[in-house]
Design a protein around this motif. Structure first.
Motif, PDB file in Angstrom:
ATOM      1  N   LEU A  40      45.319 -14.579  -1.272  1.00  0.00           N
ATOM      2  CA  LEU A  40      44.346 -15.476  -0.638  1.00  0.00           C
ATOM      3  C   LEU A  40      44.761 -16.931  -0.749  1.00  0.00           C
ATOM      4  CD1 LEU A  40      41.490 -15.612   0.697  1.00  0.00           C
ATOM      5  CD2 LEU A  40      40.557 -15.907  -1.596  1.00  0.00           C
ATOM      6  N   TRP A  41      44.653 -17.637   0.375  1.00  0.00           N
ATOM      7  CA  TRP A  41      44.681 -19.106   0.419  1.00  0.00           C
ATOM      8  C   TRP A  41      43.328 -19.510   0.987  1.00  0.00           C
ATOM      9  CZ3 TRP A  41      48.287 -22.343   4.135  1.00  0.00           C
ATOM     10  CH2 TRP A  41      47.992 -23.707   3.984  1.00  0.00           C
ATOM     11  N   PRO A  42      42.367 -19.858   0.133  1.00  0.00           N
ATOM     12  CA  PRO A  42      40.977 -20.048   0.596  1.00  0.00           C
ATOM     13  C   PRO A  42      40.821 -21.027   1.740  1.00  0.00           C
ATOM     14  CG  PRO A  42      41.033 -19.945  -1.793  1.00  0.00           C
ATOM     15  CD  PRO A  42      42.459 -19.984  -1.327  1.00  0.00           C
ATOM     16  N   GLU A  43      41.433 -22.195   1.636  1.00  0.00           N
ATOM     17  CA  GLU A  43      41.192 -23.215   2.655  1.00  0.00           C
ATOM     18  C   GLU A  43      41.791 -22.851   4.013  1.00  0.00           C
ATOM     19  OE1 GLU A  43      39.065 -25.887   2.778  1.00  0.00           O
ATOM     20  OE2 GLU A  43      38.450 -24.742   1.028  1.00  0.00           O
ATOM     21  N   PHE A  44      42.788 -21.981   4.022  1.00  0.00           N
ATOM     22  CA  PHE A  44      43.282 -21.509   5.319  1.00  0.00           C
ATOM     23  C   PHE A  44      42.221 -20.635   5.984  1.00  0.00           C
ATOM     24  CE2 PHE A  44      45.432 -18.427   8.054  1.00  0.00           C
ATOM     25  CZ  PHE A  44      46.115 -19.281   8.898  1.00  0.00           C
ATOM     26  N   GLU A  45      41.557 -19.791   5.196  1.00  0.00           N
ATOM     27  CA  GLU A  45      40.486 -18.962   5.757  1.00  0.00           C
ATOM     28  C   GLU A  45      39.308 -19.818   6.223  1.00  0.00           C
ATOM     29  OE1 GLU A  45      39.239 -15.406   4.073  1.00  0.00           O
ATOM     30  OE2 GLU A  45      41.241 -14.704   3.503  1.00  0.00           O
ATOM     31  N   VAL A  46      39.015 -20.892   5.474  1.00  0.00           N
ATOM     32  CA  VAL A  46      37.949 -21.812   5.893  1.00  0.00           C
ATOM     33  C   VAL A  46      38.336 -22.485   7.213  1.00  0.00           C
ATOM     34  CG1 VAL A  46      36.690 -23.904   5.298  1.00  0.00           C
ATOM     35  CG2 VAL A  46      37.182 -22.218   3.526  1.00  0.00           C
ATOM     36  N   PHE A  47      39.577 -22.931   7.305  1.00  0.00           N
ATOM     37  CA  PHE A  47      40.061 -23.550   8.542  1.00  0.00           C
ATOM     38  C   PHE A  47      39.943 -22.585   9.719  1.00  0.00           C
ATOM     39  CE2 PHE A  47      43.681 -23.955  11.477  1.00  0.00           C
ATOM     40  CZ  PHE A  47      43.427 -25.201  12.003  1.00  0.00           C
ATOM     41  N   TRP A  48      40.333 -21.336   9.505  1.00  0.00           N
ATOM     42  CA  TRP A  48      40.271 -20.335  10.584  1.00  0.00           C
ATOM     43  C   TRP A  48      38.826 -20.084  11.002  1.00  0.00           C
ATOM     44  CZ3 TRP A  48      44.253 -18.409  13.299  1.00  0.00           C
ATOM     45  CH2 TRP A  48      43.999 -17.319  14.134  1.00  0.00           C
ATOM     46  N   PHE A  49      37.937 -19.995  10.014  1.00  0.00           N
ATOM     47  CA  PHE A  49      36.525 -19.713  10.283  1.00  0.00           C
ATOM     48  C   PHE A  49      35.865 -20.866  11.026  1.00  0.00           C
ATOM     49  CE2 PHE A  49      32.026 -19.760   9.207  1.00  0.00           C
ATOM     50  CZ  PHE A  49      31.649 -18.435   9.364  1.00  0.00           C
ATOM     51  N   ASN A  50      36.069 -22.096  10.544  1.00  0.00           N
ATOM     52  CA  ASN A  50      35.362 -23.256  11.089  1.00  0.00           C
ATOM     53  C   ASN A  50      35.984 -23.793  12.371  1.00  0.00           C
ATOM     54  OD1 ASN A  50      33.447 -23.266   9.069  1.00  0.00           O
ATOM     55  ND2 ASN A  50      34.546 -24.724   7.797  1.00  0.00           N
ATOM     56  N   SER A  51      37.313 -23.870  12.394  1.00  0.00           N
ATOM     57  CA  SER A  51      37.985 -24.561  13.502  1.00  0.00           C
ATOM     58  C   SER A  51      38.458 -23.611  14.590  1.00  0.00           C
ATOM     59  CB  SER A  51      39.168 -25.378  12.960  1.00  0.00           C
ATOM     60  OG  SER A  51      38.713 -26.327  12.011  1.00  0.00           O
ATOM     61  N   VAL A  52      39.095 -22.519  14.200  1.00  0.00           N
ATOM     62  CA  VAL A  52      39.635 -21.598  15.195  1.00  0.00           C
ATOM     63  C   VAL A  52      38.521 -20.734  15.792  1.00  0.00           C
ATOM     64  CG1 VAL A  52      41.260 -19.728  15.637  1.00  0.00           C
ATOM     65  CG2 VAL A  52      41.878 -21.574  14.052  1.00  0.00           C
ATOM     66  N   LEU A  53      37.730 -20.106  14.931  1.00  0.00           N
ATOM     67  CA  LEU A  53      36.634 -19.263  15.410  1.00  0.00           C
ATOM     68  C   LEU A  53      35.388 -20.068  15.765  1.00  0.00           C
ATOM     69  CD1 LEU A  53      36.892 -16.294  12.867  1.00  0.00           C
ATOM     70  CD2 LEU A  53      37.954 -16.498  15.129  1.00  0.00           C
ATOM     71  N   ASN A  54      35.306 -21.319  15.280  1.00  0.00           N
ATOM     72  CA  ASN A  54      34.158 -22.204  15.512  1.00  0.00           C
ATOM     73  C   ASN A  54      32.847 -21.547  15.081  1.00  0.00           C
ATOM     74  OD1 ASN A  54      32.973 -24.621  16.288  1.00  0.00           O
ATOM     75  ND2 ASN A  54      32.607 -23.936  18.386  1.00  0.00           N
ATOM     76  N   ARG A  55      32.891 -20.839  13.936  1.00  0.00           N
ATOM     77  CA  ARG A  55      31.708 -20.130  13.443  1.00  0.00           C
ATOM     78  C   ARG A  55      30.738 -21.055  12.723  1.00  0.00           C
ATOM     79  NH1 ARG A  55      32.380 -14.754  12.083  1.00  0.00           N
ATOM     80  NH2 ARG A  55      30.199 -14.890  11.401  1.00  0.00           N
ATOM     81  N   SER A  56      31.202 -22.244  12.314  1.00  0.00           N
ATOM     82  CA  SER A  56      30.320 -23.143  11.565  1.00  0.00           C
ATOM     83  C   SER A  56      29.102 -23.554  12.378  1.00  0.00           C
ATOM     84  CB  SER A  56      31.088 -24.390  11.113  1.00  0.00           C
ATOM     85  OG  SER A  56      31.527 -25.145  12.229  1.00  0.00           O
ATOM     86  N   SER A  57      29.209 -23.513  13.717  1.00  0.00           N
ATOM     87  CA  SER A  57      28.090 -23.906  14.569  1.00  0.00           C
ATOM     88  C   SER A  57      26.899 -22.975  14.413  1.00  0.00           C
ATOM     89  CB  SER A  57      28.534 -23.949  16.031  1.00  0.00           C
ATOM     90  OG  SER A  57      29.026 -22.680  16.447  1.00  0.00           O
ATOM     91  N   GLU A  58      27.106 -21.795  13.789  1.00  0.00           N
ATOM     92  CA  GLU A  58      25.996 -20.876  13.550  1.00  0.00           C
ATOM     93  C   GLU A  58      24.979 -21.466  12.581  1.00  0.00           C
ATOM     94  OE1 GLU A  58      27.711 -17.218  12.247  1.00  0.00           O
ATOM     95  OE2 GLU A  58      28.951 -16.982  14.050  1.00  0.00           O
ATOM     96  N   TRP A  59      25.384 -22.482  11.840  1.00  0.00           N
ATOM     97  CA  TRP A  59      24.486 -23.134  10.872  1.00  0.00           C
ATOM     98  C   TRP A  59      23.859 -24.410  11.439  1.00  0.00           C
ATOM     99  CZ3 TRP A  59      28.004 -19.663   9.548  1.00  0.00           C
ATOM    100  CH2 TRP A  59      27.703 -18.779   8.528  1.00  0.00           C
ATOM    101  N   GLY A  60      23.874 -24.543  12.740  1.00  0.00           N
ATOM    102  CA  GLY A  60      23.236 -25.683  13.381  1.00  0.00           C
ATOM    103  C   GLY A  60      24.247 -26.642  13.972  1.00  0.00           C
ATOM    104  N   VAL A  61      23.833 -27.346  15.009  1.00  0.00           N
ATOM    105  CA  VAL A  61      24.713 -28.311  15.675  1.00  0.00           C
ATOM    106  C   VAL A  61      23.976 -29.638  15.830  1.00  0.00           C
ATOM    107  CG1 VAL A  61      25.978 -26.510  16.910  1.00  0.00           C
ATOM    108  CG2 VAL A  61      23.983 -27.562  17.982  1.00  0.00           C
ATOM    109  N   HIS A  62      24.755 -30.697  15.921  1.00  0.00           N
ATOM    110  CA  HIS A  62      24.231 -32.034  16.172  1.00  0.00           C
ATOM    111  C   HIS A  62      25.055 -32.679  17.276  1.00  0.00           C
ATOM    112  CE1 HIS A  62      22.634 -31.451  12.016  1.00  0.00           C
ATOM    113  NE2 HIS A  62      21.625 -32.156  12.494  1.00  0.00           N
TER     114      HIS A  62
END
Length: 496
Positions: free
Chosen positions: A237-259
């Motif tokens: 595991l490289w945690p921050e690579f998975e975070v990058f993939w989740f937030n930026s590539v998959l754009n899943r962070s928007s599930e927690w609200g957008v502004h």
């Protein structure tokens, strides 16, 4: 003797002031929220479970994305001697929570001190003094510096990068920003790129040497995080690579609200900077040296604004540098306060500082009431055990309560036991053997509501004093099993 005292205050007085305020926030608001829960639970497990990885919380509740253990290990190791003494004195576990938060604050404020000392050397004592004043009258920087958010852990390395930037050690700047990006927050890449681009444009660094220096720190940082986190997570595991993939590539962070795009400039930065917000922009006009420092950080905020999910903590790394620019403005205004229109600017600045102080008080009061489940569990511990029984006391903590103030640091020793089992239907609780429930529901079959804890709900503007009214409402309800007569016969406040 007087000279030595003055020198001591010059060197450490600001540290004592900033540290005292940060410690005040820790003691008055010791509990943490869901955003901090991974590192809080990790520090608890490192301290109390050590090499027994099977007992670690993250294996049962891994969260949406994995995070690195490196920050938790660093803070836990440094705090462990203090916690060992606390254990010998049989102090409650909640004191360990305070200890690790204070240790994190010491680490963060030491990096802020390094940056502040470089401000003094480059711009003078007066600019340093105003930098401290802005940090004091703001709420979020000192409140967050003891909270183990990944953004805060990255902020420590960013502060060091800012300090070396002022010092002229440009390759070291890039190394600290790379470490922050690779280990703690992948989005620090949005800060690394504008700063690196500017250093190349101004020929402060050469491309070849920068690649050589940066390649080494990239390999070292990746190797360190993979080594530690592969062991702790029990998979490569490289945690921050998975975070990058989740937030930026998959754009899943928007599930927690957008502004909207402009939210950081109309909400987050005004709330975090307060008086420093208009003054940091004025600093660009009063001192051209500020352009080289402020523009890359502004670019960082603008680039971050393209991501739909936004939170104030995401841009907390910009606050120290914007405070430096504001301090330049404040120093210039102060030095010219008896001249023409500068006198008006000086009065406006004093008014802004007073408004900032008032806003900080409001933010603190709201934050104090923003961790209702922590206060609920503390009250339950005080009232729910007579001390003369060894019968197991099983407490169920629902998801809402686990997200709003409760970590393993808040738990008591046996006979208390705790469950965070998720997705239990509300009508099934009466068929389980729970002694107490911490729940967001007022009524649950088979249980009686013993008391409730209010939490911050919203702010309302009104005419009169105070102009802003903070509204509270019941957030967490504590229920006791009806079939347990020992508990039911006690004098509980009840729920209203």
């Amino acid at each position: 003797m007087a000279g030595k005292s003055w020198k001591f205050m010059q060197n450490y007085g600001y540290d004592l002031l900033l540290g005292s305020i940060a410690a005040f926030y820790v003691f008055t608001v010791p509990y943490t929220k869901v955003e901090e829960s991974f590192n809080m639970q990790a520090m608890h497990d490192i301290i109390y479970h050590r090499h027994h990885l099977d007992m670690y919380d993250h294996l049962e509740f891994p969260g949406v994305v994995p995070r690195t253990f490196i920050g938790a290990w660093l803070v836990s190791i440094m705090a462990s001697p203090i916690i060992s003494i606390m254990s010998l004195l049989s102090l409650p576990k909640i004191w360990s929570l305070i200890a690790v938060r204070l240790m994190l604050g010491c680490i963060l404020l030491s990096t802020l001190r390094f940056f502040r000392v470089q401000i003094r050397r480059k711009f003078g004592h007066q600019v340093e003094a105003f930098f401290v004043i802005f940090s004091v009258v703001q709420f979020h920087l000192l409140f967050y510096c003891t909270r183990p958010l990944p953004n805060v852990l990255a902020l420590g390395l960013v502060n060091m990068a800012y300090g070396y930037w002022l010092k002229g050690c440009f390759y070291t700047v890039l190394e600290f920003l790379i470490a922050a990006t690779v280990i703690f927050r992948c989005d620090m890449l949005l800060l690394l790129c504008p700063i690196g681009f500017e250093l190349l444009l101004t020929r402060s660094v050469s491309l070849g040497k920068a690649i050589t220096r940066c390649f080494g720190i990239v390999l070292l940082s990746i190797g360190l995080t993979i080594l530690v986190d592969t062991i702790m997570w029990r998979k490569f595991l490289w945690p921050e690579f998975e975070v990058f993939w989740f937030n930026s590539v998959l754009n899943r962070s928007s599930e927690w609200g957008v502004h909207p795009f402009y939210w950081y400039f109309t909400s987050a930065l005004p709330r975090s900077l307060l008086a420093a917000y208009p003054l940091f922009m004025l600093g660009l006009l009063l001192d051209r040296r500020m352009l080289a420092y402020v523009l890359p950080v502004l670019a960082f905020v603008i680039l971050y604004s393209k991501l739909p999910h936004k939170e104030l903590r995401f841009v907390i790394s910009s606050v120290p540098l914007f405070n430096m620019s504001a301090a330049i403005s404040a120093s210039r205004i102060y030095n010219n306060r008896r001249k023409g229109y500068w006198r008006l600017l000086y009065m406006v600045m004093l008014g802004l500082l007073l408004i900032s102080l008032g806003c900080t008080v409001i933010f603190f009061v709201a934050s104090y009431d923003n961790y209702p489940s922590g206060y609920a569990l503390k009250k339950l511990h005080q009232m729910g055990h007579s001390g003369n029984t060894t019968e197991e006391i099983l407490v169920h903590i629902d998801t809402f309560s686990a997200m709003n103030g409760i970590t393993h640091f808040c738990e008591n020793d046996p006979p208390w036991r705790y469950s965070k089992e998720e997705k239990i239907p509300i009508d099934e609780f009466q068929h389980r053997n729970f002694s107490y429930l911490l729940n967001k529901h007022l009524q649950i079959d088979g249980f009686r509501c013993l008391f409730s804890i209010d939490g911050f709900s919203r702010a309302r503007v009104q005419k009169g004093i105070p102009p802003i009214l903070l509204i509270k409402e019941p957030k967490v309800y504590v229920h006791g099993a009806i079939n347990n007569k020992d508990f039911m016969n006690r004098n509980w406040p009840g729920c209203f």
